[in-house]
Design a protein around this motif. Structure first.
Motif, PDB file in Angstrom:
ATOM      1  N   ASN A 105       0.827  -1.206   0.000  1.00  0.00           N
ATOM      2  CA  ASN A 105       0.000   0.000   0.000  1.00  0.00           C
ATOM      3  C   ASN A 105       0.864   1.259   0.000  1.00  0.00           C
ATOM      4  O   ASN A 105       0.510   2.256  -0.625  1.00  0.00           O
ATOM      5  N   ASP A 106       2.014   1.207   0.686  1.00  0.00           N
ATOM      6  CA  ASP A 106       2.951   2.334   0.643  1.00  0.00           C
ATOM      7  C   ASP A 106       3.465   2.541  -0.783  1.00  0.00           C
ATOM      8  O   ASP A 106       3.559   3.675  -1.263  1.00  0.00           O
ATOM      9  N   PHE A 107       3.782   1.445  -1.462  1.00  0.00           N
ATOM     10  CA  PHE A 107       4.232   1.547  -2.851  1.00  0.00           C
ATOM     11  C   PHE A 107       3.105   2.055  -3.754  1.00  0.00           C
ATOM     12  O   PHE A 107       3.342   2.845  -4.663  1.00  0.00           O
ATOM     13  N   ALA A 108       1.882   1.606  -3.506  1.00  0.00           N
ATOM     14  CA  ALA A 108       0.740   2.062  -4.300  1.00  0.00           C
ATOM     15  C   ALA A 108       0.548   3.574  -4.144  1.00  0.00           C
ATOM     16  O   ALA A 108       0.296   4.286  -5.128  1.00  0.00           O
ATOM     17  N   ASP A 109       0.677   4.068  -2.922  1.00  0.00           N
ATOM     18  CA  ASP A 109       0.561   5.512  -2.690  1.00  0.00           C
ATOM     19  C   ASP A 109       1.642   6.268  -3.450  1.00  0.00           C
ATOM     20  O   ASP A 109       1.381   7.323  -4.037  1.00  0.00           O
ATOM     21  N   GLU A 110       2.855   5.714  -3.443  1.00  0.00           N
ATOM     22  CA  GLU A 110       3.963   6.336  -4.183  1.00  0.00           C
ATOM     23  C   GLU A 110       3.671   6.394  -5.685  1.00  0.00           C
ATOM     24  O   GLU A 110       3.931   7.405  -6.342  1.00  0.00           O
ATOM     25  N   ALA A 111       3.146   5.307  -6.222  1.00  0.00           N
ATOM     26  CA  ALA A 111       2.832   5.260  -7.657  1.00  0.00           C
ATOM     27  C   ALA A 111       1.764   6.294  -8.008  1.00  0.00           C
ATOM     28  O   ALA A 111       1.867   6.987  -9.032  1.00  0.00           O
ATOM     29  N   LYS A 112       0.759   6.409  -7.169  1.00  0.00           N
ATOM     30  CA  LYS A 112      -0.310   7.397  -7.416  1.00  0.00           C
ATOM     31  C   LYS A 112       0.236   8.818  -7.352  1.00  0.00           C
ATOM     32  O   LYS A 112      -0.113   9.656  -8.177  1.00  0.00           O
ATOM     33  N   LYS A 113       1.118   9.083  -6.374  1.00  0.00           N
ATOM     34  CA  LYS A 113       1.737  10.406  -6.268  1.00  0.00           C
ATOM     35  C   LYS A 113       2.585  10.718  -7.493  1.00  0.00           C
ATOM     36  O   LYS A 113       2.703  11.875  -7.892  1.00  0.00           O
ATOM     37  N   ALA A 114       3.174   9.686  -8.093  1.00  0.00           N
ATOM     38  CA  ALA A 114       3.999   9.873  -9.290  1.00  0.00           C
ATOM     39  C   ALA A 114       3.151  10.122 -10.530  1.00  0.00           C
ATOM     40  O   ALA A 114       3.678  10.509 -11.573  1.00  0.00           O
ATOM     41  N   GLY A 115       1.837   9.837 -10.431  1.00  0.00           N
ATOM     42  CA  GLY A 115       0.957  10.102 -11.554  1.00  0.00           C
ATOM     43  C   GLY A 115       0.324   8.895 -12.208  1.00  0.00           C
ATOM     44  O   GLY A 115      -0.398   9.039 -13.202  1.00  0.00           O
ATOM     45  N   VAL A 116       0.582   7.700 -11.696  1.00  0.00           N
ATOM     46  CA  VAL A 116      -0.053   6.505 -12.258  1.00  0.00           C
ATOM     47  C   VAL A 116      -1.540   6.577 -11.902  1.00  0.00           C
ATOM     48  O   VAL A 116      -1.895   6.679 -10.730  1.00  0.00           O
ATOM     49  N   LYS A 117      -2.384   6.531 -12.922  1.00  0.00           N
ATOM     50  CA  LYS A 117      -3.825   6.737 -12.714  1.00  0.00           C
ATOM     51  C   LYS A 117      -4.529   5.532 -12.115  1.00  0.00           C
ATOM     52  O   LYS A 117      -5.447   5.677 -11.316  1.00  0.00           O
ATOM     53  N   LYS A 118      -4.127   4.337 -12.525  1.00  0.00           N
ATOM     54  CA  LYS A 118      -4.809   3.140 -12.045  1.00  0.00           C
ATOM     55  C   LYS A 118      -3.788   2.196 -11.414  1.00  0.00           C
ATOM     56  O   LYS A 118      -2.880   1.717 -12.092  1.00  0.00           O
ATOM     57  N   VAL A 119      -3.965   1.948 -10.110  1.00  0.00           N
ATOM     58  CA  VAL A 119      -3.055   1.095  -9.356  1.00  0.00           C
ATOM     59  C   VAL A 119      -3.884   0.058  -8.610  1.00  0.00           C
ATOM     60  O   VAL A 119      -4.881   0.387  -7.973  1.00  0.00           O
ATOM     61  N   LYS A 120      -3.448  -1.183  -8.693  1.00  0.00           N
ATOM     62  CA  LYS A 120      -4.114  -2.282  -7.995  1.00  0.00           C
ATOM     63  C   LYS A 120      -3.064  -3.012  -7.171  1.00  0.00           C
ATOM     64  O   LYS A 120      -1.910  -3.112  -7.588  1.00  0.00           O
ATOM     65  N   THR A 121      -3.452  -3.510  -6.001  1.00  0.00           N
ATOM     66  CA  THR A 121      -2.528  -4.273  -5.164  1.00  0.00           C
ATOM     67  C   THR A 121      -3.051  -5.683  -4.955  1.00  0.00           C
ATOM     68  O   THR A 121      -4.259  -5.909  -4.929  1.00  0.00           O
ATOM     69  N   ARG A 122      -2.111  -6.616  -4.836  1.00  0.00           N
ATOM     70  CA  ARG A 122      -2.444  -8.022  -4.562  1.00  0.00           C
ATOM     71  C   ARG A 122      -1.441  -8.566  -3.551  1.00  0.00           C
ATOM     72  O   ARG A 122      -0.238  -8.419  -3.722  1.00  0.00           O
ATOM     73  N   VAL A 123      -1.964  -9.203  -2.497  1.00  0.00           N
ATOM     74  CA  VAL A 123      -1.143  -9.957  -1.551  1.00  0.00           C
ATOM     75  C   VAL A 123      -1.652 -11.381  -1.611  1.00  0.00           C
ATOM     76  O   VAL A 123      -2.841 -11.629  -1.417  1.00  0.00           O
ATOM     77  N   GLU A 124      -0.756 -12.305  -1.915  1.00  0.00           N
ATOM     78  CA  GLU A 124      -1.146 -13.703  -2.093  1.00  0.00           C
ATOM     79  C   GLU A 124      -0.201 -14.616  -1.323  1.00  0.00           C
ATOM     80  O   GLU A 124       0.954 -14.277  -1.094  1.00  0.00           O
ATOM     81  N   PHE A 125      -0.693 -15.777  -0.937  1.00  0.00           N
ATOM     82  CA  PHE A 125       0.133 -16.842  -0.374  1.00  0.00           C
ATOM     83  C   PHE A 125       0.407 -17.839  -1.490  1.00  0.00           C
ATOM     84  O   PHE A 125      -0.479 -18.133  -2.292  1.00  0.00           O
ATOM     85  N   GLY A 126       1.636 -18.366  -1.548  1.00  0.00           N
ATOM     86  CA  GLY A 126       1.957 -19.370  -2.549  1.00  0.00           C
ATOM     87  C   GLY A 126       3.411 -19.314  -2.936  1.00  0.00           C
ATOM     88  O   GLY A 126       4.239 -18.732  -2.252  1.00  0.00           O
ATOM     89  N   SER A 127       3.695 -19.891  -4.073  1.00  0.00           N
ATOM     90  CA  SER A 127       5.052 -19.874  -4.614  1.00  0.00           C
ATOM     91  C   SER A 127       5.240 -18.568  -5.386  1.00  0.00           C
ATOM     92  O   SER A 127       4.514 -18.311  -6.349  1.00  0.00           O
ATOM     93  N   PRO A 128       6.206 -17.728  -4.982  1.00  0.00           N
ATOM     94  CA  PRO A 128       6.428 -16.478  -5.724  1.00  0.00           C
ATOM     95  C   PRO A 128       6.683 -16.710  -7.212  1.00  0.00           C
ATOM     96  O   PRO A 128       6.208 -15.951  -8.054  1.00  0.00           O
ATOM     97  N   LYS A 129       7.412 -17.789  -7.538  1.00  0.00           N
ATOM     98  CA  LYS A 129       7.707 -18.092  -8.936  1.00  0.00           C
ATOM     99  C   LYS A 129       6.423 -18.292  -9.731  1.00  0.00           C
ATOM    100  O   LYS A 129       6.231 -17.700 -10.791  1.00  0.00           O
ATOM    101  N   VAL A 130       5.573 -19.148  -9.224  1.00  0.00           N
ATOM    102  CA  VAL A 130       4.353 -19.504  -9.949  1.00  0.00           C
ATOM    103  C   VAL A 130       3.349 -18.358  -9.939  1.00  0.00           C
ATOM    104  O   VAL A 130       2.740 -18.039 -10.962  1.00  0.00           O
TER     105      VAL A 130
END
Length: 145
Positions: free
Chosen positions: A70-95
Motif C-alpha cells: 500500500n505504501d508503494f501504491a501511494d507512491e505510484a499514485k503520487k507519481a501520476g499513475v492513474k490506475k493502481v491495484k494491489t495483490r497480496v497472495e500466499f503461494g510460490s512467488p515463482k508460480v
C-alpha cells in the motif's frame, strides 16, 4: 521498446532490487498510460517450520505485506499513475508472479528486480526471475540497476 503495455505487474518483497523494479515499472506505466499491479507473494515455505499452521502468524504476515505494497501504491499514485491495484497472495512467488497473476490480471509486462543469487543457491532453490522469464505468458523486464 516500452510501448503498448496496458497492464504492468511488479513484484515487491521489500528488497532494494524490488524497489528499483518498482521505479522502472512506474516509469513504464506512466509512459504507456498503463495500469500498475503491485504484488507481494508470501512464500508458504516460510511457514513449514511452524508445527501447526498458525493463523495469527499468517494474518500478521499478510497485514505486513499489505502495508508494504500500500505504501508503494501511494507512491505510484503520487507519481501520476492513474490506475493502481494491489495483490497480496500466499503461494510460490515463482508460480504466482510468473503464471497465475499474469493470467488472472491479463498482464502485458512483468517487471522484476534481479536478486543476484549465487550459483549454488540457484541450483537448490532456483531463481524466481529465471523461472518467470521461462514461463511467463507475457514480456518480462528484469531490472539490475
Amino acid at each position: 521498446m516500452l510501448d503498448n503495455y496496458k497492464k504492468i505487474l511488479v513484484g515487491i518483497d521489500g528488497s532494494v532490487e524490488a524497489t528499483k523494479a518498482f521505479d522502472k515499472a512506474v516509469a513504464t506505466a506512466l509512459h504507456n498510460d498503463a495500469e500498475l499491479v503491485i504484488a507481494n507473494v508470501i512464500d508458504l515455505r516460510a511457514f513449514q517450520s511452524i508445527s501447526a499452521y498458525d493463523s495469527v502468524v499468517a494474518d500478521d504476515t499478510h497485514k505486513g505485506a499489505e502495508n508494504l505494497i500500500n505504501d508503494f501504491a501511494d507512491e505510484a499514485k503520487k507519481a501520476g499513475v492513474k490506475k493502481v491495484k494491489t495483490r497480496v497472495e500466499f503461494g510460490s512467488p515463482k508460480v504466482m508472479l510468473g503464471q497465475t497473476l499474469p493470467k488472472e490480471e491479463e498482464i502485458s509486462l512483468i517487471v522484476l528486480g534481479a536478486t543476484g543469487l549465487s550459483y549454488i543457491e540457484r541450483i537448490f532453490i532456483g531463481s524466481v526471475a529465471d523461472y518467470i522469464i521461462k514461463n511467463a505468458p507475457c514480456d518480462v523486464l528484469v531490472v539490475r540497476q
